[in-house]
Design a protein around this motif. Structure first.
Motif, short mmCIF file in Angstrom:
data_model
loop_
_atom_site.label_atom_id
_atom_site.label_comp_id
_atom_site.label_asym_id
_atom_site.label_seq_id
_atom_site.Cartn_x
_atom_site.Cartn_y
_atom_site.Cartn_z
N TRP A 108 -7.24 26.92 -1.57
CA TRP A 108 -8.17 27.70 -2.09
C TRP A 108 -9.63 26.83 -2.15
CZ3 TRP A 108 -10.56 25.22 -6.08
CH2 TRP A 108 -9.75 24.37 -6.86
N GLN A 109 -9.65 25.57 -2.16
CA GLN A 109 -10.78 24.96 -2.20
C GLN A 109 -11.83 24.82 -0.99
OE1 GLN A 109 -10.06 20.60 -3.19
NE2 GLN A 109 -11.75 19.88 -2.17
N LYS A 110 -12.97 24.95 -1.17
CA LYS A 110 -13.82 25.42 0.00
C LYS A 110 -13.81 24.09 0.77
CE LYS A 110 -19.00 26.25 0.69
NZ LYS A 110 -20.02 26.57 0.07
N ILE A 111 -13.96 24.35 2.10
CA ILE A 111 -14.01 23.45 3.09
C ILE A 111 -15.30 22.59 3.15
CG2 ILE A 111 -13.69 23.07 5.66
CD1 ILE A 111 -12.13 25.50 5.81
N ASP A 112 -15.04 21.16 3.26
CA ASP A 112 -16.17 20.40 3.27
C ASP A 112 -16.50 20.33 4.95
OD1 ASP A 112 -18.08 18.56 3.77
OD2 ASP A 112 -17.13 16.77 2.69
N VAL A 113 -17.40 21.04 5.43
CA VAL A 113 -17.68 21.32 6.89
C VAL A 113 -18.31 20.10 7.36
CG1 VAL A 113 -17.65 23.70 6.64
CG2 VAL A 113 -19.90 22.40 6.67
N LYS A 114 -18.70 19.06 6.62
CA LYS A 114 -19.28 18.06 7.18
C LYS A 114 -18.32 16.87 7.51
CE LYS A 114 -23.84 19.20 4.98
NZ LYS A 114 -24.70 18.55 4.02
N ASN A 115 -17.27 16.59 6.89
CA ASN A 115 -16.65 15.62 7.02
C ASN A 115 -15.66 15.53 8.52
OD1 ASN A 115 -13.93 16.46 7.11
ND2 ASN A 115 -14.07 16.18 4.67
N GLU A 116 -15.30 14.23 9.03
CA GLU A 116 -14.72 14.20 10.40
C GLU A 116 -13.21 15.17 10.73
OE1 GLU A 116 -12.04 10.11 9.16
OE2 GLU A 116 -14.20 10.09 9.93
N PHE A 117 -12.79 15.15 9.57
CA PHE A 117 -11.35 16.06 9.93
C PHE A 117 -11.92 17.41 10.06
CE2 PHE A 117 -9.88 12.68 7.03
CZ PHE A 117 -9.13 12.31 7.68
N SER A 118 -12.88 18.16 9.12
CA SER A 118 -13.41 19.41 9.47
C SER A 118 -13.99 19.64 10.64
CB SER A 118 -14.27 19.67 8.17
OG SER A 118 -13.82 19.92 7.00
N ARG A 119 -15.04 18.59 11.17
CA ARG A 119 -15.38 18.62 12.47
C ARG A 119 -14.27 18.80 13.41
NH1 ARG A 119 -16.08 15.10 16.70
NH2 ARG A 119 -17.67 15.33 18.14
N ALA A 120 -13.04 18.16 13.38
CA ALA A 120 -12.17 18.22 14.64
C ALA A 120 -11.58 19.55 14.42
CB ALA A 120 -11.08 17.16 14.34
N ALA A 121 -11.31 20.20 12.88
CA ALA A 121 -10.72 21.49 12.81
C ALA A 121 -11.50 22.48 13.45
CB ALA A 121 -10.35 21.43 11.33
N ARG A 122 -13.03 22.48 13.24
CA ARG A 122 -13.74 23.21 13.87
C ARG A 122 -13.85 23.55 15.16
NH1 ARG A 122 -18.89 25.81 12.16
NH2 ARG A 122 -18.97 24.22 10.50
N ILE A 123 -13.61 22.30 15.82
CA ILE A 123 -13.55 22.33 17.44
C ILE A 123 -12.29 23.15 17.91
CG2 ILE A 123 -13.15 20.80 19.33
CD1 ILE A 123 -14.98 18.72 17.93
N LEU A 124 -11.12 22.59 17.10
CA LEU A 124 -9.76 23.49 17.45
C LEU A 124 -9.93 24.77 17.26
CD1 LEU A 124 -7.10 20.64 16.22
CD2 LEU A 124 -7.44 21.58 18.63
N SER A 125 -10.75 25.29 16.31
CA SER A 125 -10.68 26.74 15.70
C SER A 125 -11.52 27.58 16.58
CB SER A 125 -10.98 26.85 14.29
OG SER A 125 -10.19 25.98 13.72
N SER A 126 -12.01 27.53 17.84
CA SER A 126 -12.87 28.20 18.29
C SER A 126 -12.45 29.61 19.06
CB SER A 126 -13.27 27.30 19.72
OG SER A 126 -12.20 27.02 20.53
N ASP A 127 -10.93 29.40 19.11
CA ASP A 127 -10.42 30.85 19.53
C ASP A 127 -9.70 31.56 18.36
OD1 ASP A 127 -8.34 29.10 19.30
OD2 ASP A 127 -7.23 29.60 20.96
#
Length: 530
Positions: free
Chosen positions: A357-376
């Protein structure tokens, strides 16, 4: 193996290279690549220039400076010719060129039999699209198109890459290193699964096996301050990231003294993607290809990458950045990992295990990679309904995969039954076909091969077999694509977990867990001299 020389120092003001230097006037000179000699008021010295000079101030001359050695072992190959695929050889050749075009102090490349076997590399010629009737019946649709050739790799060591020789090569280089020296091991090949993770092994030439525990023992006496880094993309490679830990056990903490870290393509119990005899490089989706492409900025054919692998924008790509690029952009069945990531997951606190439930820290390197993978994924990344959309996507993709696998299983049974019927009919007239790889079999093909093919092409069972096999190939491709789709969701979920654990640990500076994690990340963040 550290060396001491006299020189003038140059350094970028924003990123100083720590070396002992003295001032001369108002100028400063900084080091990196060899330049001309300079007269500094009586002393002629060699000058090195840093590639990214931002404003020169002068520095003086001539202190004795110790330079560390960077050594890379680029080794690969299969246990025998049939498993010594063209794709593995292609990776070793590519890596060899990249490393030797760089500024490593020593590059040692060793592949397979080191050229001692005349026909050691399996090559699947995709230009030959037809499959002979006999190959279809005897379950070897590559029989006509697979050839074996001598290797194109120019090995630097005149010995085969078996377990004994690789272990000796690792041990001798480890023993030669001194403080601040670096040894990096890149492996391209196959891996095997043992009853314990520490027993997982590299499958090497002459059908020999080199276990993780043996490599650990060979590096146990590594000097304090020497950096050991590894990249293992083979099947079951995840356990090899545990070289960083005492007794290969994450719970016992990082090894003292020498910084050790590594990267792997999959968990200790999973197969990896990538070994093929095909010469079609468009088919290569292995972790190593994405990793090396990220380091160099282009693929093996020189094509520019999709996306940017320089995460921090400093103009360089570290091993860690290359790994994260492979995580974000790799379209494969692999689920990559590193030593620091394994440490994070294994050492997470009890309350962190259930904190999705913890809010995603959209700035760290792991979140950046996850965002790229989540485009669809049909939800805004990091929004309140993102997790539910992710779970729904996983359910849908796993259902699709299961359906394709059921179809493939059914087709496999159908194909086997038809082949068995045809084989029985064939051997009534040509009993030699029951003993393939014998002289009688070879003689029969030479004398009567065209007659056998003609008989097959008008056989009713054979005309039923061909479309079944073609459909089987189509469904096999669908299974692979669906497996990659499922792996994509699991990558996203793992990256989100790592993002959360990383964010939490960053609030605990000074703790043993924090210090060990940072030490591993520092080791992984090394920028190779390419």
């Amino acid at each position: 193996m550290a060396r001491s020389i006299d020189l003038v120092c140059f350094f970028n003001i924003s990123n100083c290279i720590a070396m002992a230097c003295t001032w001369v006037g108002y100028y400063l000179v900084c080091i990196i690549e060899f330049g001309n000699t300079v007269d500094t008021g009586g002393s002629i010295v060699k000058v090195y220039k840093y590639k990214k000079i931002v404003g020169l101030l002068v520095l003086t001359v001539a202190s004795s400076i110790v330079l560390s050695d960077n050594i890379v072992l680029n080794v690969g190959g299969g246990p025998n010719p049939t498993r010594n695929q063209f794709s593995i050889e292609s990776n070793v050749i590519w890596f060899d060129k990249v490393f030797k075009d760089g500024e490593f102090d020593k590059v040692i490349t060793l592949f397979g039999s080191s050229g001692q076997a005349v026909r050691e590399v399996a090559r699947l010629d995709i230009a030959e699209s037809s499959i002979s009737p006999l190959s279809r019946v005897f379950e070897n649709d590559q029989l006509d198109r697979t050839s074996y050739q001598s290797t194109r790799v120019n090995s630097d060591v005149d010995q085969v890459l078996n377990s004994e020789n690789l272990l000796s090569l690792i041990r001798s280089n480890v023993e030669s290193l001194e403080d601040d020296d670096s040894l990096t091991l890149f492996f391209s090949g196959h891996g095997g699964r043992a009853t314990s993770d520490s027993g997982n092994y590299l499958y090497l030439w002459d059908n020999t096996e080199l276990s993780l525990s043996s490599i650990y023992d060979a590096t146990a006496e590594i000097s304090e301050g020497v950096h050991l880094r590894t990249v293992f993309p083979q099947c079951y490679s995840g356990s090899f990231t545990h070289l960083a830990f005492n007794n290969l056990n994450i719970s016992e903490g990082v090894r003292p003294g020498a910084p050790v870290c590594g990267f792997a393509s999959v968990s200790p119990d999973r197969l990896s993607e990538g070994c093929t005899a095909s010469i079609n490089t468009d088919e290569y989706r292995d972790y190593s290809s994405y990793f090396m492409g990220a380091l160099t900025g282009s693929d093996r054919l020189g094509h520019r990458l999709v996306g940017d692998s320089d995460i921090d924008g400093d103009g360089n790509v570290s091993l860690r950045e290359a790994h994260l690029y492979a995580m974000a952009y790799g379209r494969s069945t692999d689920l990559p990992r590193s030593s620091s990531e394994e440490f994070l997951v294994e050492n997470q606190l009890f309350n962190e295990r259930w904190a999705s439930w913890q809010k995603i820290d959209v700035k760290n390197e792991f979140s950046r990679a996850a965002r790229i993978l989540s485009s669809d994924i049909d939800a805004e990344f990091g929004s309140s309904n993102f997790y539910s959309a992710l779970n729904e996507a996983l359910i849908e993709r796993e259902a699709a995969l299961s359906a394709f696998e059921l179809d493939l299983s059914s087709l496999s049974r159908d194909v086997s039954k038809i082949q068995e019927i045809i084989r029985e009919e064939l051997m009534i007239t040509w009993p030699e076909l029951g003993a393939p790889y014998t002289k009688a079999f070879s003689d029969l093909l030479e004398s009567s091969g065209s007659d056998i093919s003609a008989w097959l092409e008008i056989n009713p069972s054979y005309t039923e077999l061909v479309p079944k096999q073609e459909l089987y190939d189509q469904v096999s491709s669908q299974v692979l694509d669906a497996t990659r789709d499922v792996a994509q969701i699991h990558r996203i979920k793992r990256l989100l977990l790592l993002s959360r654990l990383h964010t939490n640990l960053m609030t605990q500076p000074g703790s043993t867990r924090y210090n060990d994690y940072q030490a591993l990340r520092e080791c992984e963040s090394w920028i190779p001299p390419l």
